[in-house]
Scaffold this active site. Structure first.
Site, PDB file in Angstrom:
ATOM      1  N   HIS A 190      -7.956  -8.656 -10.103  1.00 35.75           N
ATOM      2  CA  HIS A 190      -7.922  -8.356  -8.669  1.00 35.75           C
ATOM      3  C   HIS A 190      -8.569  -9.511  -7.904  1.00 35.75           C
ATOM      4  O   HIS A 190      -9.401 -10.228  -8.447  1.00 35.75           O
ATOM      5  CB  HIS A 190      -8.728  -7.067  -8.444  1.00 35.75           C
ATOM      6  CG  HIS A 190      -8.920  -6.686  -7.016  1.00 35.75           C
ATOM      7  ND1 HIS A 190     -10.073  -6.989  -6.325  1.00 35.75           N
ATOM      8  CD2 HIS A 190      -8.119  -6.041  -6.150  1.00 35.75           C
ATOM      9  CE1 HIS A 190      -9.967  -6.509  -5.089  1.00 35.75           C
ATOM     10  NE2 HIS A 190      -8.791  -5.933  -4.952  1.00 35.75           N
TER      11      HIS A 190
ATOM     12  N   LYS B 284       0.839  -1.191   0.000  1.00 34.17           N
ATOM     13  CA  LYS B 284       0.000   0.000   0.000  1.00 34.17           C
ATOM     14  C   LYS B 284       0.879   1.248   0.000  1.00 34.17           C
ATOM     15  O   LYS B 284       2.022   1.235   0.463  1.00 34.17           O
ATOM     16  CB  LYS B 284      -0.925  -0.006   1.217  1.00 34.17           C
ATOM     17  CG  LYS B 284      -1.883  -1.188   1.229  1.00 34.17           C
ATOM     18  CD  LYS B 284      -2.750  -1.231  -0.014  1.00 34.17           C
ATOM     19  CE  LYS B 284      -3.603  -2.486  -0.064  1.00 34.17           C
ATOM     20  NZ  LYS B 284      -4.290  -2.641  -1.362  1.00 34.17           N
TER      21      LYS B 284
HETATM   22 MG    MG Z   1      -5.962  -2.164  -5.127  1.00 40.73          MG
END
Ligand code: MG
Length: 393
Positions: A322, A185
């Site tokens: 994803h 992240k």
């Molecule tokens: Mg993402």
């Protein structure tokens, strides 16, 4: 064949994870079980799926519209006339009757979750793992059915206290487990602190081409541009979702300022939305598209998104579903796409692959169990099993 009953339930996902925009303290998932009148090896054929994660459960539209619509449909409306087995695409056509165009997210997850459960049924009826069924139906003509799939590991969420040490421990563990490519992240700390995280991970994995960043839609335009310029020297694999998924103007500005690859797509829920993203985000080929099958109407729509992407010059190698779960793994292998995501140990019991799947040198082996193979994920299968028992299966 005939669908005899459909059960759904909302399940909380217990996690303390946080990205740059949200924590997941209230996150839930919808699980569905579709029972049929068919039997294989003495057991009723039941299809299972869940609505991926990152978005909340979709029990309302499932209960109020889509499950009743599927149960009302006659077998001849749903079944493939050649095989007599339910056709997931035909079922989606039935589910979308009396649905207006647009506002895809309002229904795409409920429809996509049911569609995946129907694919699970097709695999089980055929006695084949789902990726092989999908390869027959959707792969490039002449393409070999893969034995392994390139696979990167997602993670690197923000942990609060001791974040940097925990991040390095996490990435070291992934490398020890056989992964070579990592996504962490970004965008959740001051720029200097985020750069420290990036450099710490690069010291472990050795090359920017093995590290992707996910900004989780954190930035406004000026912040996105500043961040993109700051990370450009690292020559990373991709920068994911620097801004709101529908802010094509900022995507285009980032694409012009940033020499690397930009990624997005987990928050696009139809081929029309993917088309707009690719048309107006203006990537010049430097894009990775990341659709999530159960979030976006299922596998048939994923194939349509692949076709849209190819029309924009985006090759299958740059389509990276994803999800980090068995549904995305089968979709990646079956449609011959670039890479699968993996979430070992995160979003349990929904994240991660089944015990059949082994990861080595950045590639995941493919499972043998028929259908999606949730039966080989014991903690997750316990949830599905409870649904199936309500159906007398
Ligand atoms: Mg993402």
């Amino acid at each position: 064949m005939k669908i005899t009953s459909i059960e759904e339930r909302t399940v909380p996902i217990v996690t303390s994870l946080r990205n740059a925009r949200v924590d997941f303290s209230e996150i839930t998932a919808s699980v569905v079980a579709i029972a049929t009148d068919q039997f294989r090896e003495g057991r009723r054929v039941v299809g299972y799926a869940f609505n991926s994660f990152g978005r909340y459960a979709c029990g309302g539209p499932l209960r109020e519209r889509f499950i009743p619509r599927l149960l009302r449909a006659a077998p001849h409306e749903l079944n493939d006339p050649d095989t007599g087995i339910v056709g997931p695409g035909r079922a989606v056509d039935v589910l979308l009757q009396r649905e207006k165009a647009g506002a895809h997210a309002e229904r795409s997850m409920a429809v996509g979750t049911l569609e995946l459960a129907l694919w699970d049924i097709v695999g089980k009826m055929r006695g084949l793992p789902l990726y092989r069924v999908l390869a027959e139906r959707f792969a490039e003509p002449g393409a070999d059915v893969p034995r392994t799939v390139r696979c990167y590991v997602g993670g690197g969420f923000y942990r609060g206290a001791n974040d940097l040490a925990l991040l390095c421990d996490e990435v070291s563990g992934h490398l020890d487990a056989g992964y070579t490519e990592v996504k962490i992240k970004a965008g959740g700390l001051a720029l200097a602190d985020d750069l420290r995280r990036i450099e710490s991970v690069l010291a472990l994995i050795g090359s920017g081409s093995r590290l992707a960043l996910d900004a989780s839609c954190a930035f406004q335009r000026d912040e996105a541009l500043a961040f993109a310029r700051a990370i450009a020297p690292y020559d990373l694999r991709w920068l994911e979702e620097p801004c709101d998924p529908a802010d094509f103007e900022t995507y285009r500005a980032v694409g012009e300022a940033y020499p690397g690859t930009v990624a997005g797509g987990e928050n696009l829920f139809s081929r029309e939305e993917a088309d707009n993203f690719l048309r107006y985000g203006c990537f010049g080929g430097r894009v990775v598209l990341q659709p999530d099958p159960p979030l976006a109407y299922g596998i048939r729509e994923l194939h349509r998104i692949v076709e849209v992407a190819r029309a924009h010059g985006v090759g299958r190698q740059n389509i990276v579903p994803h999800g980090g779960n068995m549904m995305s793994l089968h979709a990646t292998a079956g449609l011959g796409l670039g890479s699968a995501e993996s979430y070992p140990g995160l979003f349990e019991p929904f994240g991660g692959f089944s015990r059949e799947v082994q990861v080595s040198n950045g590639f995941a082996t493919l499972p043998c169990a028929p259908g999606i193979g949730f039966e080989e994920q014991p903690a997750l299968y316990a949830i599905f099993r409870e649904l199936a028992q309500r159906q007398g299966a």
